[in-house]
Design an enzyme around this catalytic site. Structure first.
Site, short mmCIF file in Angstrom:
data_model
loop_
_atom_site.label_atom_id
_atom_site.label_comp_id
_atom_site.label_asym_id
_atom_site.label_seq_id
_atom_site.Cartn_x
_atom_site.Cartn_y
_atom_site.Cartn_z
N THR A 90 0.83 -1.22 0.00
CA THR A 90 0.00 0.00 0.00
C THR A 90 0.85 1.26 0.00
OG1 THR A 90 -0.19 -0.20 2.40
CG2 THR A 90 -2.03 -1.01 1.09
N VAL A 103 7.67 -8.28 5.60
CA VAL A 103 7.93 -8.63 7.01
C VAL A 103 7.46 -10.03 7.39
CG1 VAL A 103 8.03 -6.31 8.03
CG2 VAL A 103 5.81 -7.47 7.80
N ASN A 133 8.71 -11.97 13.48
CA ASN A 133 10.02 -11.73 12.85
C ASN A 133 10.72 -10.51 13.44
OD1 ASN A 133 10.03 -13.95 11.13
ND2 ASN A 133 8.81 -12.87 9.59
N ARG A 147 17.32 -10.66 19.41
CA ARG A 147 18.68 -11.05 19.06
C ARG A 147 19.64 -9.88 19.16
NH1 ARG A 147 16.74 -14.24 15.33
NH2 ARG A 147 16.69 -12.57 13.82
N TYR A 200 -7.78 -7.74 10.43
CA TYR A 200 -6.97 -6.60 10.89
C TYR A 200 -7.01 -6.51 12.42
CZ TYR A 200 -5.41 -1.69 11.13
OH TYR A 200 -4.74 -0.51 11.41
N TYR A 254 6.97 -11.43 24.53
CA TYR A 254 8.42 -11.31 24.29
C TYR A 254 9.05 -10.44 25.38
CZ TYR A 254 9.21 -13.72 19.87
OH TYR A 254 9.38 -14.69 18.90
N ARG A 288 -10.21 5.61 2.81
CA ARG A 288 -10.44 6.14 4.16
C ARG A 288 -11.25 7.43 4.07
NH1 ARG A 288 -4.89 4.79 7.43
NH2 ARG A 288 -3.91 4.69 5.39
P1 NAD Z 1 -0.22 2.54 4.90
O1 NAD Z 1 -1.01 1.48 4.20
O2 NAD Z 1 -0.02 3.84 4.19
O3 NAD Z 1 1.21 2.00 5.33
C1 NAD Z 1 1.49 0.66 5.60
C2 NAD Z 1 2.82 0.32 4.95
O4 NAD Z 1 3.16 -1.05 5.25
C3 NAD Z 1 2.77 0.43 3.42
O5 NAD Z 1 3.89 1.14 2.97
C4 NAD Z 1 2.79 -1.01 2.96
O6 NAD Z 1 3.33 -1.17 1.66
C5 NAD Z 1 3.60 -1.67 4.04
N1 NAD Z 1 3.34 -3.10 4.17
C6 NAD Z 1 2.13 -3.74 4.21
N2 NAD Z 1 2.32 -5.06 4.32
C7 NAD Z 1 3.67 -5.27 4.38
C8 NAD Z 1 4.47 -6.43 4.49
N3 NAD Z 1 3.94 -7.66 4.58
N4 NAD Z 1 5.82 -6.27 4.52
C9 NAD Z 1 6.38 -5.05 4.41
N5 NAD Z 1 5.65 -3.91 4.29
C10 NAD Z 1 4.32 -4.02 4.29
O7 NAD Z 1 -0.95 2.77 6.30
P2 NAD Z 1 -0.62 3.81 7.48
O8 NAD Z 1 -1.83 4.59 7.72
O9 NAD Z 1 0.66 4.50 7.21
O10 NAD Z 1 -0.46 2.80 8.71
C11 NAD Z 1 0.81 2.44 9.23
C12 NAD Z 1 0.61 1.59 10.48
O11 NAD Z 1 -0.13 2.31 11.45
C13 NAD Z 1 -0.15 0.29 10.21
O12 NAD Z 1 0.41 -0.75 10.97
C14 NAD Z 1 -1.54 0.60 10.70
O13 NAD Z 1 -2.21 -0.56 11.13
C15 NAD Z 1 -1.26 1.55 11.85
N6 NAD Z 1 -2.41 2.43 12.12
C16 NAD Z 1 -2.72 3.48 11.29
C17 NAD Z 1 -3.82 4.27 11.56
C18 NAD Z 1 -4.20 5.46 10.70
O14 NAD Z 1 -5.21 6.11 10.99
N7 NAD Z 1 -3.44 5.83 9.70
C19 NAD Z 1 -4.62 4.00 12.68
C20 NAD Z 1 -4.30 2.91 13.48
C21 NAD Z 1 -3.18 2.14 13.20
N1 UDP Z 2 -16.86 6.40 5.67
C1 UDP Z 2 -17.83 7.12 4.98
N2 UDP Z 2 -17.59 7.42 3.68
C2 UDP Z 2 -16.44 7.08 3.03
C3 UDP Z 2 -15.45 6.37 3.75
C4 UDP Z 2 -15.69 6.04 5.07
O1 UDP Z 2 -18.88 7.45 5.52
O2 UDP Z 2 -16.32 7.42 1.84
C5 UDP Z 2 -17.09 6.10 7.10
C6 UDP Z 2 -16.85 4.65 7.49
O3 UDP Z 2 -18.02 3.88 7.28
C7 UDP Z 2 -16.48 4.79 8.95
C8 UDP Z 2 -15.77 6.12 9.03
O4 UDP Z 2 -16.15 6.84 7.86
O5 UDP Z 2 -17.66 4.87 9.74
C9 UDP Z 2 -14.25 6.01 9.08
O6 UDP Z 2 -13.86 5.15 8.03
P1 UDP Z 2 -12.32 4.86 7.72
O7 UDP Z 2 -12.30 3.77 6.68
O8 UDP Z 2 -11.60 6.11 7.41
O9 UDP Z 2 -11.71 4.34 9.11
P2 UDP Z 2 -12.18 3.28 10.22
O10 UDP Z 2 -13.56 2.81 9.93
O11 UDP Z 2 -11.17 2.18 10.14
O12 UDP Z 2 -12.13 4.06 11.47
#
Ligand code: NAD
Ligand code: UDP
Length: 312
Positions: free
Chosen positions: A38, A60, A100, A107, A146, A160, A187
């Site tokens: 992503t 990973v 991992n 380590r 997820y 760990y 999102r």
């Molecule tokens: P993102 O999708 O932009 O970033 C995730 C990154 O991980 C991407 O660059 C993707 O290519 C990489 N990736 C996915 N699977 C992989 C794998 N198997 N090996 C190596 N790389 C891999 O999402 P983000 O919003 O930047 O989220 C980053 C982290 O923060 C995630 O772990 C997510 O669960 C956590 N998180 C984000 C939010 C948010 O609102 N953005 C909220 C809660 C948790």
């Molecule tokens: N949502 C929405 N319209 C969109 C995308 C998301 O109404 O085009 C709503 C979705 O159903 C959720 C909230 O916005 O209730 C946040 O969604 P998002 O996917 O950003 O994050 P998460 O549900 O994981 O908090």
């Protein structure tokens, strides 16, 4: 200054790219690992000329060996459409990725921080959510790959730590937005801004009465850095989020106003297991990290709108 060598998994993603930038600005040596599922190189292209930045394509779910002082484990797709695209791969990424990276940390005696999520609370029946709340998650629902993957990763981190004395930190991140979000990952903030800028219908799922608490990316990154530097005994989990709660309808109206858009709101069916409310309690982060978010939604949205306007 204490220059550290730091590994960021998922470093080419939205949050990872901001974290890599911040760590380099702080004078550290940064290794960014990503499989580009992503994320994309474009997110870190501004860092490629920096001699203290290395970019490695790696998944990973496979073991990885390197000598570093700290690891930020962010690798995992984060938006519902991306993490549901290949649900088995998503749970493997959370669980095998954690094993991992924890094995590596053990380590080489590195400190390791896990990017966990407010999704561990599921559709919460306690509001707002403190870290002590165990959550309300459907283990066989659409979001389970997820939510349960992240919950299992927390379990691995804690064990760990207990069993092998690994220095761990767990951040429970609430909805975070900002520049470099993927415009196509579905999102809510990115969807609404892109739709508004194109004067297309704003797609509200359900009635728009569900709530989220939106945090600007810079606030989160500050929280990450403070958590990594916190006292050894403090492992978390700790909520990192902005407690200002908005309905999805309020967000839509704010985005339309800030973009001067002609878009109209349209309603679509609510996806299954969509949490009805979400708001962090952040007293623990205030006490342990002296941290609280500073950027109000409107200010963060203006910066994010500028970004999307520049790429559309
Ligand atoms: P993102 O999708 O932009 O970033 C995730 C990154 O991980 C991407 O660059 C993707 O290519 C990489 N990736 C996915 N699977 C992989 C794998 N198997 N090996 C190596 N790389 C891999 O999402 P983000 O919003 O930047 O989220 C980053 C982290 O923060 C995630 O772990 C997510 O669960 C956590 N998180 C984000 C939010 C948010 O609102 N953005 C909220 C809660 C948790
Ligand atoms: N949502 C929405 N319209 C969109 C995308 C998301 O109404 O085009 C709503 C979705 O159903 C959720 C909230 O916005 O209730 C946040 O969604 P998002 O996917 O950003 O994050 P998460 O549900 O994981 O908090």
């Amino acid at each position: 200054m204490n220059k550290k060598k730091i590994l960021v998994t998922g470093g080419a993603g939205f949050l990872g790219s901001h974290l890599c930038t911040r760590l380099l600005n702080d004078g550290h040596d940064v290794v960014c690992l990503d499989n580009y599922f992503t994320g994309q190189k474009q997110n870190v292209v501004h860092l490629l000329d920096n001699p203290y930045f290395e970019l490695i394509r790696h998944d990973v779910t496979m073991p990885f060996f390197i000598e570093v002082d700290e690891i930020y484990n962010l690798a995992c797709p984060a938006s519902p459409i991306h993490y549901q695209y290949n649900a088995i791969k998503t749970i493997k990424t959370s669980v095998m990725g954690a094993i991992n990276m924890l094995g590596l940390a053990k380590r080489i005696k590195a400190r390791i921080l896990q990017a966990s999520t407010s999704e561990v609370y599921g559709d919460p029946d306690i509001h707002p959510q403190p870290e002590s709340y165990w959550g309300h998650v459907n283990p066989i629902g659409a979001r389970a790959c997820y939510d349960e993957g992240k919950r299992a990763a927390e379990t691995l981190f804690v064990n760990y730590h207990k069993q092998n004395n690994v220095s761990i930190k767990i951040a429970r991140i609430f909805n975070t937005y900002g520049p470099r979000m993927d415009p196509n990952d579905g999102r809510v903030v990115s969807n609404f801004i892109v739709q508004a800028l194109k004067n297309q219908p704003i797609t509200i799922y359900g009635e728009g009465t569900q709530t989220r608490s939106f945090q600007y990316v810079d606030d989160l990154i500050e929280g990450f850095v403070r958590l990594m530097a916190s006292r050894e005994e403090f492992t978390g989990p700790v909520n990192l989020g902005n407690p200002n709660e908005f309905t999805i309808l309020q967000l839509a109206e704010m985005v339309i106003r800030l973009t001067n858009s002609k878009s109209k709101i349209v309603k679509h069916p609510l996806p299954p297991d969509d949490p009805t409310q979400r708001q962090p309690m952040i007293e623990l982060a205030k006490k342990e990290l002296d941290w609280a978010p500073k950027i109000p939604l409107e200010e963060g949205l203006v910066k994010t709108i500028e970004f999307f306007a520049s790429i559309i």
